[in-house]
Design a protein around this motif. Structure first.
Motif, PDB file in Angstrom:
ATOM      1  N   PHE A   1       0.828  -1.199   0.000  1.00 47.58           N
ATOM      2  CA  PHE A   1       0.000   0.000   0.000  1.00 47.58           C
ATOM      3  C   PHE A   1       0.868   1.258   0.000  1.00 47.58           C
ATOM      4  O   PHE A   1       0.584   2.217  -0.727  1.00 47.58           O
ATOM      5  CB  PHE A   1      -0.963  -0.012   1.188  1.00 47.58           C
ATOM      6  N   ARG A   2       1.924   1.256   0.805  1.00 50.42           N
ATOM      7  CA  ARG A   2       2.824   2.415   0.833  1.00 50.42           C
ATOM      8  C   ARG A   2       3.430   2.666  -0.548  1.00 50.42           C
ATOM      9  O   ARG A   2       3.608   3.808  -0.968  1.00 50.42           O
ATOM     10  CB  ARG A   2       3.942   2.202   1.845  1.00 50.42           C
ATOM     11  N   TYR A   3       3.746   1.594  -1.253  1.00 52.92           N
ATOM     12  CA  TYR A   3       4.344   1.725  -2.581  1.00 52.92           C
ATOM     13  C   TYR A   3       3.365   2.370  -3.560  1.00 52.92           C
ATOM     14  O   TYR A   3       3.733   3.291  -4.286  1.00 52.92           O
ATOM     15  CB  TYR A   3       4.799   0.358  -3.092  1.00 52.92           C
ATOM     16  N   ILE A   4       2.106   1.945  -3.572  1.00 52.85           N
ATOM     17  CA  ILE A   4       1.161   2.542  -4.517  1.00 52.85           C
ATOM     18  C   ILE A   4       0.795   3.969  -4.111  1.00 52.85           C
ATOM     19  O   ILE A   4       0.518   4.792  -4.975  1.00 52.85           O
ATOM     20  CB  ILE A   4      -0.097   1.683  -4.754  1.00 52.85           C
ATOM     21  N   VAL A   5       0.822   4.266  -2.799  1.00 50.85           N
ATOM     22  CA  VAL A   5       0.602   5.660  -2.362  1.00 50.85           C
ATOM     23  C   VAL A   5       1.759   6.527  -2.848  1.00 50.85           C
ATOM     24  O   VAL A   5       1.559   7.685  -3.221  1.00 50.85           O
ATOM     25  CB  VAL A   5       0.449   5.731  -0.824  1.00 50.85           C
ATOM     26  N   PHE A   6       2.955   5.973  -2.883  1.00 54.71           N
ATOM     27  CA  PHE A   6       4.128   6.689  -3.401  1.00 54.71           C
ATOM     28  C   PHE A   6       3.986   6.944  -4.903  1.00 54.71           C
ATOM     29  O   PHE A   6       4.334   8.009  -5.400  1.00 54.71           O
ATOM     30  CB  PHE A   6       5.395   5.870  -3.116  1.00 54.71           C
ATOM     31  N   LEU A   7       3.441   5.969  -5.637  1.00 55.44           N
ATOM     32  CA  LEU A   7       3.338   6.075  -7.084  1.00 55.44           C
ATOM     33  C   LEU A   7       2.224   7.003  -7.566  1.00 55.44           C
ATOM     34  O   LEU A   7       2.378   7.687  -8.567  1.00 55.44           O
ATOM     35  CB  LEU A   7       3.104   4.688  -7.709  1.00 55.44           C
ATOM     36  N   TYR A   8       1.079   6.985  -6.871  1.00 55.28           N
ATOM     37  CA  TYR A   8      -0.101   7.710  -7.345  1.00 55.28           C
ATOM     38  C   TYR A   8      -0.601   8.683  -6.287  1.00 55.28           C
ATOM     39  O   TYR A   8      -0.423   8.471  -5.103  1.00 55.28           O
ATOM     40  CB  TYR A   8      -1.235   6.737  -7.677  1.00 55.28           C
TER      41      TYR A   8
END
Length: 98
Positions: free
Chosen positions: A79-86
């Motif tokens: 989840f942290r990774y996709i929050v970083f991406l988008y």
């Protein structure tokens, strides 16, 4: 004649929801249930909040607290990774966040 009676707890209760800090985000455990399977397995309903972004509810099946901890850390990392991406609006469009 003395009879030894082993006292069993009347209720084994955990009040939910509970919030747990996982690697800088908050995992909110909303519900927990024991699955009706031949082996001991449980399932929790979880939401993750990182900053002001809140995930949709998802489920994690696990056998013990060690496995639950590992799976929570994995889900939070994803989840942290996709929050970083988008940005937040894009995550809402994708159906990942609220």
């Amino acid at each position: 004649m003395a009879v030894s009676a082993e006292k069993k707890p009347v209720l084994d209760l955990t009040i939910l929801p509970i919030e747990v800090d996982v690697d800088g985000c908050t995992a909110i455990i909303l519900e927990a249930a024991k699955l009706p399977l031949p082996w001991e397995e449980y399932q929790v309903a979880v939401q993750v909040q990182c900053g002001d972004v809140l995930s949709n509810v998802f489920h994690i099946a696990y056998r013990d607290s060690k496995e639950l901890t590992q799976k929570l850390r994995t889900e939070v990392a994803k989840f942290r990774y996709i929050v970083f991406l988008y940005d937040k609006e894009r995550l809402k469009q994708l159906g990942v966040a609220r």
